[in-house]
Design a protein around this motif. Structure first.
Motif, PDB file in Angstrom:
ATOM      1  N   GLY A  47      39.732  52.114  39.797  1.00 42.90           N
ATOM      2  CA  GLY A  47      38.452  52.788  40.011  1.00 42.90           C
ATOM      3  C   GLY A  47      37.323  51.827  40.323  1.00 42.90           C
ATOM      4  O   GLY A  47      36.153  52.172  40.243  1.00 42.90           O
ATOM      5  N   VAL A  48      37.669  50.600  40.664  1.00 46.21           N
ATOM      6  CA  VAL A  48      36.661  49.588  40.992  1.00 46.21           C
ATOM      7  C   VAL A  48      36.989  49.010  42.364  1.00 46.21           C
ATOM      8  O   VAL A  48      38.074  48.461  42.554  1.00 46.21           O
ATOM      9  CB  VAL A  48      36.657  48.439  39.959  1.00 46.21           C
ATOM     10  N   PRO A  49      36.103  49.152  43.337  1.00 44.19           N
ATOM     11  CA  PRO A  49      36.414  48.676  44.693  1.00 44.19           C
ATOM     12  C   PRO A  49      36.252  47.168  44.822  1.00 44.19           C
ATOM     13  O   PRO A  49      35.309  46.690  45.416  1.00 44.19           O
ATOM     14  CB  PRO A  49      35.401  49.426  45.563  1.00 44.19           C
ATOM     15  N   PHE A  50      37.175  46.432  44.240  1.00 44.47           N
ATOM     16  CA  PHE A  50      37.081  44.973  44.269  1.00 44.47           C
ATOM     17  C   PHE A  50      37.550  44.407  45.604  1.00 44.47           C
ATOM     18  O   PHE A  50      36.982  43.467  46.123  1.00 44.47           O
ATOM     19  CB  PHE A  50      37.930  44.393  43.127  1.00 44.47           C
ATOM     20  N   PHE A  51      38.597  44.972  46.153  1.00 44.88           N
ATOM     21  CA  PHE A  51      39.155  44.450  47.401  1.00 44.88           C
ATOM     22  C   PHE A  51      38.609  45.156  48.634  1.00 44.88           C
ATOM     23  O   PHE A  51      38.880  44.757  49.749  1.00 44.88           O
ATOM     24  CB  PHE A  51      40.685  44.585  47.383  1.00 44.88           C
ATOM     25  N   THR A  52      37.903  46.233  48.413  1.00 41.26           N
ATOM     26  CA  THR A  52      37.340  46.987  49.527  1.00 41.26           C
ATOM     27  C   THR A  52      35.850  47.178  49.280  1.00 41.26           C
ATOM     28  O   THR A  52      35.384  46.968  48.171  1.00 41.26           O
ATOM     29  CB  THR A  52      38.004  48.372  49.631  1.00 41.26           C
ATOM     30  N   SER A  53      35.141  47.566  50.323  1.00 37.80           N
ATOM     31  CA  SER A  53      33.686  47.639  50.202  1.00 37.80           C
ATOM     32  C   SER A  53      33.229  48.746  49.264  1.00 37.80           C
ATOM     33  O   SER A  53      32.218  48.622  48.592  1.00 37.80           O
ATOM     34  CB  SER A  53      33.051  47.849  51.578  1.00 37.80           C
ATOM     35  N   ASN A  54      33.931  49.844  49.233  1.00 37.32           N
ATOM     36  CA  ASN A  54      33.602  50.895  48.282  1.00 37.32           C
ATOM     37  C   ASN A  54      34.809  51.832  48.148  1.00 37.32           C
ATOM     38  O   ASN A  54      35.806  51.683  48.853  1.00 37.32           O
ATOM     39  CB  ASN A  54      32.336  51.675  48.700  1.00 37.32           C
ATOM     40  N   MET A  55      34.695  52.783  47.240  1.00 32.71           N
ATOM     41  CA  MET A  55      35.871  53.613  46.938  1.00 32.71           C
ATOM     42  C   MET A  55      36.269  54.503  48.120  1.00 32.71           C
ATOM     43  O   MET A  55      37.451  54.805  48.297  1.00 32.71           O
ATOM     44  CB  MET A  55      35.625  54.477  45.694  1.00 32.71           C
TER      45      MET A  55
ATOM     46  N   PHE B  15      46.432  46.269  47.770  1.00 29.27           N
ATOM     47  CA  PHE B  15      45.042  45.925  47.434  1.00 29.27           C
ATOM     48  C   PHE B  15      44.164  47.173  47.273  1.00 29.27           C
ATOM     49  O   PHE B  15      43.547  47.348  46.219  1.00 29.27           O
ATOM     50  CB  PHE B  15      44.476  44.945  48.467  1.00 29.27           C
TER      51      PHE B  15
ATOM     52  N   ILE C  69      37.109  44.831  53.950  1.00 28.63           N
ATOM     53  CA  ILE C  69      37.984  44.420  52.854  1.00 28.63           C
ATOM     54  C   ILE C  69      37.741  42.962  52.537  1.00 28.63           C
ATOM     55  O   ILE C  69      37.290  42.193  53.394  1.00 28.63           O
ATOM     56  CB  ILE C  69      39.473  44.633  53.212  1.00 28.63           C
ATOM     57  N   THR C  70      38.009  42.586  51.295  1.00 28.85           N
ATOM     58  CA  THR C  70      37.801  41.189  50.914  1.00 28.85           C
ATOM     59  C   THR C  70      39.108  40.409  50.879  1.00 28.85           C
ATOM     60  O   THR C  70      39.089  39.203  50.814  1.00 28.85           O
ATOM     61  CB  THR C  70      37.154  41.094  49.521  1.00 28.85           C
TER      62      THR C  70
END
Lengths: 149, 962
Positions: A105-113, A97, A45-46
């Motif tokens: 539908g965009v994994p901005f806070f996580t590495s992928n969906m 988050f 996660i970011t």
């Protein structure tokens, strides 16, 4: 010894046991949650991972349950409530988050969906468990520790 | 039963305190993410009333209806000009007027991909392929369509979401056999590279088993024509088209909201596709040298370190990205030199011997037309005095028996530079310019002129002596010798023409068919003397020399750990550099946990005369003032200290600065369309038009969107490289070729600026993959950096004069891009003369390695969506009284005020306008809710204390008294 323990619990109300149940649930769920956090969420996660705080709040809440169970201070039942509420609230914030990622539908806070989904599931499931602990401890606040005579 | 009031109020207090906790947490989160919430709720500051006198950036449309209609028309035209016809056997396309009963295949036919997975405009109301076809009179096989639509799969993260072949069991095609239209889709996005080995164990861009089985069904079902549409933002492996008797293949990228109308028009011949590839489509998408080092790499000795501090990536391919590799190796193959036919890099060649024809499907620049064009070179001249190459080309449309409309033709101009063993890297052929004809009817001709600065084919030589300052190493040079300038239908065709002019025999095309090349399309020019002076300085007068020695990983080791690919020996084809151990110099840089910057002992105090001065000037008076006008200093000195340090914390917009009359404003995201507005065609489709006017129009359309929905800045366009086909955001970047990106960025941002939109072109720079994008240490040599990653952005800054840029999450070498002084100030501001705003990507999520003071000292102006940085800057200025940071913040104010003074944010302002900040309604609601809950909690707690402790003890006291 056993009879002493039996006598101790004999006059306790059902709410008293709810409090103990909430503490036990919080203890188990927070430990499992933190293990899962360290093994599957951390590094994927970011956003800042404050799950340690959730864990600590829940553990203090558990200690609060024990304190409230063992003492007769009127204010004692509020202690687990406050810390469970802090732990639960922290968890809700964390869940926002991955929820935002899923929503957009965009994994901005996580590495992928996939991670967004799995992370959200973890926060959701344990959020529900923490919430149950919180509700049980709140119910105890309305009640008396001993049975009505 | 008597109620215990103490318990009741204890319970109520518990409920309220819990609510307060939750509300408090959520409030903090909401205020931290203020920009996101405002964007989500579409909340903007109150706009100024615009009069004719104050409409500094007027819309070209007198109604919203007309603007939206223009957008629709633009998207359809872009799709028509950007779709690339890759195969069209026996004139399968366009379909005749009798061919309207079709069957759609592939799950993507029912679940079209309109855009990639990143921030920006939504898919809402997008015109589907089905709707577009039906509106043009097609009848679609409904049972097949419905069966595909019923397959519930979600694409992304290694799932291509193709329907299993069993979906077609028992379905009939009778009556719908005019054509099978097969739609293949590939999807990626932000933080979502495509998988080199996906959940099926297959490279995601390769044909999958389900697709093979579906194509086999199509092949044997008796369709008159088989047409494949590639609905992908990425270069797919398409070498299989002949295996399934595919008649025609059209690459459509991501078409945006209305692009499917354009696709349908192409299918029926209402228009002629005139797009050409801006990426190489190899037989095997894994076969490029860059692919050998793509993905997840972690230093073995930093495994246990904190997040974002252990990943690396090596650009071992040197400059040989995309066609520059395949075509250069091809030349050596026909020349029989440099081990070109060795086994190194073999993916599809027979006998373990590299062969261009086996490795290549569709070369860079490929694209067919319904018409038959001839292109004749009238003249090509390299004027070595004016440093321009001018090519004049006559293009004739010879027409077609199958298509009656007008067509456009793309003229591609390439160069080959003299090369000898040991020189700085050079591609055997490189794009230097292009243009597109006007629409030409059958028999019509057009003479086009392409004018190119020779800077665009100068070679950056790390080892050269800088001609402007001989004490410095590194410089753009021209080696003496023969230069060839050629046109061609694609990069390979142009190279063959050049080789023909050099009298090289044994040429062949991408299918292995012998060709002779056309020397008449080539002009040879000789440079008598080596030139290391012309571009030794930039246009700003800054010496352009080596700045990036330490971005080459070998810099940190006694012996080289990485061998870069060189055309001198193709056995240097890169290996995958897994398991490297970080040298001490790397480890210490990556593991830094705080700013490298510390206040020097001789740092000046903050200058009290430089803030809070009398407010005599307004920003609106500066809208035409030169950047270097001394009056800016006076304007900035009017700002208060809080205004100065608060400015750095951008929140998807900016607060008003009342002291200078700078209004509150909002920013927006999306290279393919702004949030809350229409979704355009993917950037890669715009680039595929090879039409600078359309790129310019794209910029204008963005500008119009921004005017219509009131945004001053957008985090777009994207200009990173398609270093590999697997980069998750390739669709919203232009091309694999840095010169193509140079032109596109130039034309688009210039048009956006004209409309008053600050275009923060992103992600500057070297962020060519999504895996580990946070903090990945991206190593490359200086030539690769300057001619690749930097060059792709340069046009936007130097020619487009963009007023913004958004930096990337990665590092260049060990330096986080946002705190990389050499890139952000050395190159961007000093060499390129950038005067606008440098904004980080969402830096709140990168605080562990993107440190505030380092970023500011390097040239960062705004921290995106990160008001948390305000406190840092305040501490430096107010608590530490650090004059260095203070002066930098004043520079930031200069960049910000200058950029916004040239933006649509000025619309409606006069010297009499008093700007004020605004509080969104939801913030007021939060304050009210939190306050109410806190008050009730306090009252309840008081009641609990009263009943549980005070009232409870009172009867005892009463008894005592009695």
């Amino acid at each position: 010894m056993l009879s002493k323990i039996k006598n101790y619990f004999m006059d306790k109300s059902v709410f008293y046991f709810l409090l103990l149940g909430s503490g036990l649930l919080a203890l188990i769920s927070s430990i499992v949650f933190y293990v899962l956090d360290v093994t599957t969420i951390k590094g994927n996660i970011t956003f800042t991972d404050d799950s340690l705080m959730t864990f600590i709040f829940m553990l203090i809440g558990v200690a609060g349950c024990i304190f409230a169970a063992l003492t007769k201070f009127n204010f004692a039942p509020l202690i687990p409530v406050i810390f469970f509420a802090l732990g639960f609230s922290q968890n809700v914030v964390m869940a926002c988050f991955p929820a935002a990622d899923i929503l957009k539908g965009v994994p901005f806070f996580t590495s992928n969906m996939d991670i967004a989904n799995s992370t959200f599931r973890i926060f959701l499931i344990f959020g529900i468990l923490f919430f149950i602990s919180l509700v049980l401890s709140i119910i105890y606040c309305f009640a008396s520790r001993e049975k009505k005579r | 039963m008597k109620k215990n009031k103490g318990n009741i109020f204890r319970g109520i207090t518990a409920v309220l305190a819990s609510t307060l906790c939750l509300a408090g947490y959520m409030s903090v989160l909401a205020f931290e993410r203020e920009g996101d919430i405002n964007a989500f709720l579409q909340i903007k500051p109150p706009s100024q009333t615009v009069t004719d006198d104050t409409n500094y950036f007027p819309s070209a449309y007198d109604s919203e209806e007309k603007r939206l209609a223009a957008e629709k028309d633009f998207i359809e035209r872009t799709q028509e000009e950007g779709s690339v016809l890759l195969k069209n056997d026996n004139h399968a396309l366009p379909l005749t007027s009798n061919e309207r009963k079709v069957t759609l295949f592939g799950r993507t036919a029912t679940d079209n991909i309109f855009r990639g997975g990143s921030g920006g405009a939504s898919n809402a109301d997008s015109v589907t392929l089905k709707a577009a076809l039906e509106s043009r009179g097609f009848e679609i096989n409904k049972p097949v369509y419905d069966a595909l639509a019923a397959v519930n799969l979600k694409r992304g993260n290694g799932e291509i979401a193709e329907a299993p072949a069993s979906t077609y069991n028992g379905l009939s095609y009778t009556g719908y056999t005019d054509a099978a239209i097969v739609v293949l889709g590939r999807y990626g996005g932000e933080a979502n590279d495509l998988d080199v080995s996906d959940k099926y164990g297959v490279p995601e861009l390769s044909l999958h088993q389900a697709e093979k089985e579906m194509l086999e069904i199509v092949k044997n079902a008796g369709f008159k024509k088989i047409i494949v549409l590639v609905n992908s933002g990425y270069a797919m492996d398409l070498g299989w088209l002949d295996d399934y008797n595919v008649d025609a293949c059209l690459y459509i990228g991501y078409p945006g909201r209305y692009g499917m109308n354009g696709v349908a028009d192409l299918l029926i011949g209402e228009n002629d596709p005139s797009g050409h590839l801006v990426d190489t489509f190899a037989e095997n998408s894994l076969s490029s040298p860059a692919m050998q080092n793509f993905g997840d790499y972690v230093f073995t000795n930093l495994q246990s370190n904190a997040q974002y501090k252990k990943e690396y990536l090596i650009y071992a391919e040197d400059i040989y990205v995309g066609y520059k590799y395949y075509e250069t190796r091809y030349q050596d193959q026909v020349l029989g030199i440099n081990n070109a036919t060795s086994s190194a890099g073999v993916y599809n060649s027979e006998n373990n011997s590299w062969d261009y024809a086996d490795e290549m499907a569709f070369p860079f620049g490929s694209g067919l037309s319904y018409a038959d064009f001839t292109q004749e070179v009238t003249d090509i001249t390299w004027n070595q005095e004016t440093h321009e190459v001018i090519a004049k080309v006559k293009v004739t449309n010879n027409g077609s028996d199958y298509y009656d409309g007008t067509s456009k033709s793309v003229v591609q101009l390439y160069a080959q530079l003299p090369y000898e063993t040991g020189m700085a890297s050079k591609s055997a052929v490189q794009l230097i310019g292009y243009t597109k004809t006007k629409p030409l009817a059958k028999g019509e001709s057009d003479e086009v002129t392409i004018t190119v600065s020779d800077y665009l084919f100068a070679t950056y030589d790390d080892n050269a002596v800088n001609g402007a300052d001989e004490s410095k190493k590194g410089c753009y040079v021209f080696d003496e010798g023969d230069y060839y300038f050629a046109i061609g239908n694609n990069a390979h065709d142009a190279l063959n023409n050049i080789l023909a002019a050099r009298d090289v025999k044994g040429l062949f095309d991408e299918e292995g068919v012998a060709v002779v090349g056309d020397a008449s399309k080539v002009k040879k020019e000789n440079l008598a003397e080596y030139d290391n002076t012309t571009y030794a300085k930039s246009e700003t007068g800054e010496i352009v020399s080596n700045r990036f020695d330490d971005r080459d990983i070998n810099y940190f080791y006694d012996e080289d750990v990485v061998t870069y690919l060189t055309r001198d020996d193709w056995n240097t084809f890169p290996k995958s550099y897994t398991g490297l151990t970080a040298a001490d110099g790397i480890a210490s840089k990556l593991s830094a946990s705080t700013n490298e910057y510390t206040k020097p002992s001789d740092a000046p105090d903050i200058d009290k005369s430089k803030f809070g001065q009398e407010q005599l000037l307004k920003l609106i008076e500066f809208k035409d003032k030169d950047y270097n006008d001394p009056e800016w200093d006076k304007l900035i000195s009017q700002m208060t200290l809080p205004e100065l340090y608060t400015m750095v914390g951008e929140h998807m917009g900016n607060d008003a600065i009342e002291s200078v009359g700078y209004p509150a404003n909002v920013s927006n995201d999306g290279p393919d369309g702004l949030i809350g507005a229409t979704n355009f065609n993917a950037e890669v489709i715009s680039a595929s038009t090879w039409n600078k006017e359309l790129i310019e129009e794209r910029g204008e359309m963005f500008g119009e969107q921004a005017l219509a929905i009131s945004y001053g800045m957008t985090y777009s366009p994207g200009a990173n490289a398609h270093r590999t086909p697997y980069g998750g955001r390739n669709y919203e970047y232009y091309s694999e070729d840095s010169i193509m990106s140079y032109y596109c960025g130039w034309y688009q941002t210039a048009a956006m600026r004209e409309k008053g939109l600050i275009s923060a072109i992103k992600h500057f720079c070297g962020n060519d993959q999504e895996t580990n994008r946070h903090g990945v240490a991206t190593f490359m040599n200086e030539q690769t950096y300057r001619q690749g990653a930097l060059k792709g952005f340069e046009g936007a800054f130097v020619k487009g004069k963009t007023l913004g840029t958004m930096t990337a999450f990665n590092r260049i070498g060990c330096e986080p891009t946002a705190s990389d002084y050499e890139t952000m100030t050395g190159v961007l501001r000093n060499e390129w003369g950038f005067q606008g705003i440098n904004i980080t990507d969402s830096s709140r999520d990168a605080t562990t390695y993107m440190f505030t003071a380092d970023c500011i000292m390097a040239g960062t102006d705004f921290f995106n969506n990160d008001t948390g940085r305000i406190g840092d800057v305040k501490n430096y200025i107010v608590s530490n009284r650090d004059g260095n940071i203070f002066n930098k913040v004043r520079e930031i104010a200069h960049h910000v005020l200058y950029a916004y003074s040239r933006s649509n944010v000025m619309n409606g302002l006069t010297v009499d306008t008093a700007v004020t900040n605004f509080v969104p309604w939801w913030e007021t609601a939060i304050y009210a809710f939190d306050g109410t809950i806190a008050s009730l909690t306090a009252i309840s707690a008081g009641a609990f204390i009263f009943f549980a402790y005070i009232k409870k003890n009172k009867p005892e006291e009463d008894k005592k008294d009695a």
